[in-house]
Design a protein around this motif. Structure first.
Motif, short mmCIF file in Angstrom:
data_model
loop_
_atom_site.label_atom_id
_atom_site.label_comp_id
_atom_site.label_asym_id
_atom_site.label_seq_id
_atom_site.Cartn_x
_atom_site.Cartn_y
_atom_site.Cartn_z
N GLN A 87 -1.11 -12.17 6.41
CA GLN A 87 -1.42 -13.46 5.80
C GLN A 87 -0.42 -14.53 6.24
O GLN A 87 -0.79 -15.66 6.56
CB GLN A 87 -1.40 -13.33 4.28
CG GLN A 87 -1.73 -14.64 3.56
CD GLN A 87 -3.12 -15.15 3.88
OE1 GLN A 87 -4.05 -14.36 4.00
NE2 GLN A 87 -3.26 -16.46 4.05
N LYS A 88 0.85 -14.17 6.33
CA LYS A 88 1.88 -15.10 6.77
C LYS A 88 1.64 -15.52 8.21
O LYS A 88 1.76 -16.69 8.57
CB LYS A 88 3.26 -14.47 6.61
CG LYS A 88 4.40 -15.39 7.03
CD LYS A 88 5.75 -14.72 6.83
CE LYS A 88 6.89 -15.62 7.26
NZ LYS A 88 8.21 -14.96 7.08
N LYS A 133 0.54 -3.03 1.11
CA LYS A 133 0.69 -4.39 0.59
C LYS A 133 1.54 -5.23 1.54
O LYS A 133 1.24 -6.40 1.78
CB LYS A 133 1.34 -4.34 -0.80
CG LYS A 133 1.59 -5.71 -1.42
CD LYS A 133 2.26 -5.58 -2.78
CE LYS A 133 2.55 -6.96 -3.37
NZ LYS A 133 3.21 -6.84 -4.70
N GLU A 134 2.59 -4.62 2.09
CA GLU A 134 3.45 -5.34 3.03
C GLU A 134 2.69 -5.75 4.28
O GLU A 134 2.90 -6.83 4.84
CB GLU A 134 4.66 -4.47 3.40
CG GLU A 134 5.68 -4.28 2.27
CD GLU A 134 5.19 -3.32 1.21
OE1 GLU A 134 4.22 -2.58 1.49
OE2 GLU A 134 5.77 -3.30 0.11
#
Length: 214
Positions: A90-91, A83-84
């Protein structure tokens, strides 16, 4: 610190270097007067001399993956995305889109490419050919993508149309973009793609003779 070549020039002009035993200082004296023609030639040579700039040696190498390194196994966890990982990616993409939406000059893009990066003066780039061979060259961080294309062209057996692709990215545009702005510093690996089909390697015979294992 004496000017490089200055002593040699004075000696060529006819001066002799001596050392004074009293103060251990070096002096240049002219024991025999050279001809006026010789002195004029020395002056003309000095006036017409141009600054010599060092040229970076590409230190070109031709490499192939060692047999033992072509096959390896990894656990399924190697490919698992957390998830990280997704949030970080995405960032990064959001920030990239925001920067691309801005009207920026090429100088601004080159400057942004260096933000947060260490200062590297050189980069080593490998280009993988369709037959699995690599060519490797050393470049200045301020060289351009155009110079990389010319480097590849100089290694070919004969001219062909080709593209250079970084895995996961669109083909490089052949332009004056700095290698550091193209994220090819301090190193990079690209794939060469072409529509030409041949049973022989695209590399020149001269380079194939330099083949070594990775």
């Amino acid at each position: 610190m004496p000017l490089v070549g200055g002593v040699e020039f004075l000696e060529l002009a006819g001066f002799t270097r001596i050392t004074d035993d009293a103060d251990n200082e070096e002096y240049f004296i002219m024991l025999d007067m050279p001809s006026l023609e010789h002195l004029n030639l020395c002056v003309t040579t000095l006036q017409q001399s141009k600054k010599m700039s060092p040229t970076l040696d590409r230190d070109i190498k031709v490499l192939q993956a060692a047999v033992g390194a072509q096959k390896f196994e990894v656990s399924p966890d190697f490919y698992r995305i957390t998830k990280e990982d997704l949030l970080a990616e995405q960032k990064r993409k959001t920030q990239e889109v925001e920067r691309n939406d801005m009207l920026r000059t090429k100088a601004m893009r080159d400057r942004d490419a260096g933000i947060g990066m260490r200062i590297y003066h050189y980069t080593i780039i490998r280009v993988r050919f369709p037959d699995g061979l690599y060519i490797q060259g050393t470049f200045s961080a301020h060289d351009t993508v155009e110079s990389l294309f010319r480097f590849v062209e100089s290694s070919l057996r004969h001219p062909v149309q080709f593209s250079l692709i970084t895995p996961g990215c669109p083909p490089l545009k052949r332009d004056s973009t700095l290698l550091k702005a193209a994220f090819l510093v301090p190193s990079g690996v690209l794939n060469l793609t072409t529509t030409e089909r041949t049973e022989f390697t695209l590399l020149s015979d001269e380079l194939v003779c330099k083949l070594a294992d990775l």
